[in-house]
Scaffold this motif. Structure first.
Motif, PDB file in Angstrom:
ATOM      1  N   ASP A  78      -9.346  -3.746  -1.149  1.00 49.15           N
ATOM      2  CA  ASP A  78     -10.653  -3.513  -0.527  1.00 49.15           C
ATOM      3  C   ASP A  78     -10.992  -2.024  -0.369  1.00 49.15           C
ATOM      4  O   ASP A  78     -12.086  -1.691   0.058  1.00 49.15           O
ATOM      5  CB  ASP A  78     -10.771  -4.243   0.810  1.00 49.15           C
ATOM      6  N   ASN A  79     -10.084  -1.151  -0.723  1.00 47.09           N
ATOM      7  CA  ASN A  79     -10.358   0.284  -0.726  1.00 47.09           C
ATOM      8  C   ASN A  79     -10.682   0.687  -2.169  1.00 47.09           C
ATOM      9  O   ASN A  79      -9.809   1.069  -2.927  1.00 47.09           O
ATOM     10  CB  ASN A  79      -9.157   1.077  -0.203  1.00 47.09           C
ATOM     11  N   SER A 121     -22.837   6.415 -10.217  1.00 43.37           N
ATOM     12  CA  SER A 121     -21.677   6.145  -9.371  1.00 43.37           C
ATOM     13  C   SER A 121     -20.659   5.343 -10.171  1.00 43.37           C
ATOM     14  O   SER A 121     -21.018   4.491 -10.978  1.00 43.37           O
ATOM     15  CB  SER A 121     -22.068   5.423  -8.084  1.00 43.37           C
ATOM     16  N   LEU A 122     -19.401   5.653  -9.924  1.00 40.82           N
ATOM     17  CA  LEU A 122     -18.301   4.965 -10.591  1.00 40.82           C
ATOM     18  C   LEU A 122     -17.328   4.495  -9.519  1.00 40.82           C
ATOM     19  O   LEU A 122     -16.842   5.303  -8.731  1.00 40.82           O
ATOM     20  CB  LEU A 122     -17.609   5.886 -11.592  1.00 40.82           C
ATOM     21  N   ARG A 123     -17.091   3.196  -9.488  1.00 38.32           N
ATOM     22  CA  ARG A 123     -16.184   2.589  -8.509  1.00 38.32           C
ATOM     23  C   ARG A 123     -14.868   2.258  -9.203  1.00 38.32           C
ATOM     24  O   ARG A 123     -14.860   1.695 -10.297  1.00 38.32           O
ATOM     25  CB  ARG A 123     -16.804   1.313  -7.938  1.00 38.32           C
ATOM     26  N   ARG A 134      -1.244  -7.191  -8.890  1.00 42.13           N
ATOM     27  CA  ARG A 134      -1.032  -8.432  -8.139  1.00 42.13           C
ATOM     28  C   ARG A 134      -0.455  -8.164  -6.752  1.00 42.13           C
ATOM     29  O   ARG A 134      -0.079  -9.095  -6.056  1.00 42.13           O
ATOM     30  CB  ARG A 134      -0.098  -9.349  -8.918  1.00 42.13           C
ATOM     31  N   ARG A 135      -0.396  -6.926  -6.370  1.00 42.59           N
ATOM     32  CA  ARG A 135       0.193  -6.561  -5.092  1.00 42.59           C
ATOM     33  C   ARG A 135      -0.855  -5.858  -4.240  1.00 42.59           C
ATOM     34  O   ARG A 135      -1.539  -4.949  -4.705  1.00 42.59           O
ATOM     35  CB  ARG A 135       1.382  -5.645  -5.344  1.00 42.59           C
ATOM     36  N   ASP A 136      -0.974  -6.288  -3.003  1.00 46.63           N
ATOM     37  CA  ASP A 136      -1.946  -5.694  -2.105  1.00 46.63           C
ATOM     38  C   ASP A 136      -1.346  -5.596  -0.707  1.00 46.63           C
ATOM     39  O   ASP A 136      -1.020  -6.625  -0.117  1.00 46.63           O
ATOM     40  CB  ASP A 136      -3.215  -6.555  -2.077  1.00 46.63           C
ATOM     41  N   PRO A 137      -1.111  -4.407  -0.205  1.00 47.76           N
ATOM     42  CA  PRO A 137      -1.458  -3.121  -0.803  1.00 47.76           C
ATOM     43  C   PRO A 137      -0.459  -2.712  -1.882  1.00 47.76           C
ATOM     44  O   PRO A 137       0.676  -3.189  -1.903  1.00 47.76           O
ATOM     45  CB  PRO A 137      -1.401  -2.156   0.381  1.00 47.76           C
ATOM     46  N   LEU A 196      -5.225   8.341  -0.642  1.00 50.50           N
ATOM     47  CA  LEU A 196      -5.137   6.969  -0.143  1.00 50.50           C
ATOM     48  C   LEU A 196      -4.269   6.941   1.115  1.00 50.50           C
ATOM     49  O   LEU A 196      -3.191   7.542   1.139  1.00 50.50           O
ATOM     50  CB  LEU A 196      -4.559   6.053  -1.221  1.00 50.50           C
ATOM     51  N   PRO A 197      -4.729   6.253   2.160  1.00 52.87           N
ATOM     52  CA  PRO A 197      -3.980   6.223   3.423  1.00 52.87           C
ATOM     53  C   PRO A 197      -2.564   5.684   3.235  1.00 52.87           C
ATOM     54  O   PRO A 197      -2.364   4.631   2.633  1.00 52.87           O
ATOM     55  CB  PRO A 197      -4.803   5.276   4.307  1.00 52.87           C
TER      56      PRO A 197
END
Length: 158
Positions: A39-40, A131-133, A139-142, A31-32
């Motif tokens: 949304d990632n 496929s598995l997403r 509650r925190r983004d990011p 993960l960046p």
């Protein structure tokens, strides 16, 4: 001569550690900046050839001890080869013990890897690519200090 023995030993170790007969698929995504945004939502695609067998699906999470919570909520969405949704569920993974703060999984220093059984005894109804997403459901983004996520699909052993 000792250098050759060291290289041969290292090569033999790598070959033996790569053997994992039960594994059908395993993939992890970095993960960046160790931040998991809503949304990632990584999608993992894997092929199932034998529909007579049962499978277990694990979630892999690499996290830092700086992670602010003891748990992680994430949702999976499993899609079949014909694009129909086979399952969707919210999961709670315990990254640390709520009382002691002891990290779960394997690791040292500041980074730990947790592999948690998420879908047990799964029967895939038809051969093909599934496929598995995975979507983080906190509650925190990011969501900081989650370094990587992934899945592992393996044949169930009795």
């Amino acid at each position: 001569m000792p250098r050759v023995i060291v290289y041969l030993s290292a090569a033999l170790f790598l070959m033996l550690s790569a053997c994992d007969p039960g594994r059908v698929y395993e993939q992890n995504v970095e993960l960046p900046d160790s931040n998991w945004t809503v949304d990632n939502a990584p999608v993992f695609e894997f092929a199932i050839e034998d529909t007579t067998k049962r499978y277990n699906v694990y979630f892999n999470v690499r996290y830092s001890l700086s992670y602010d919570y003891y748990n992680l909520y994430l949702r999976h969405q499993l899609i079949g080869p014909d694009s129909t949704e086979l399952s969707s569920k919210l999961h709670e993974l315990h990254l640390m013990d709520a009382k002691t703060g002891k990290p779960s999984g394997k690791g040292s220093s500041d980074t730990y890897d947790l592999q948690a059984l998420a879908l047990k005894d799964v029967v895939f109804p038809r051969a093909g690519t599934y496929s598995l997403r995975l979507t983080q459901y906190m509650r925190r983004d990011p969501l900081p200090n989650i370094q990587a996520v992934g899945i592992r699909v393996e044949e169930k052993t009795e």
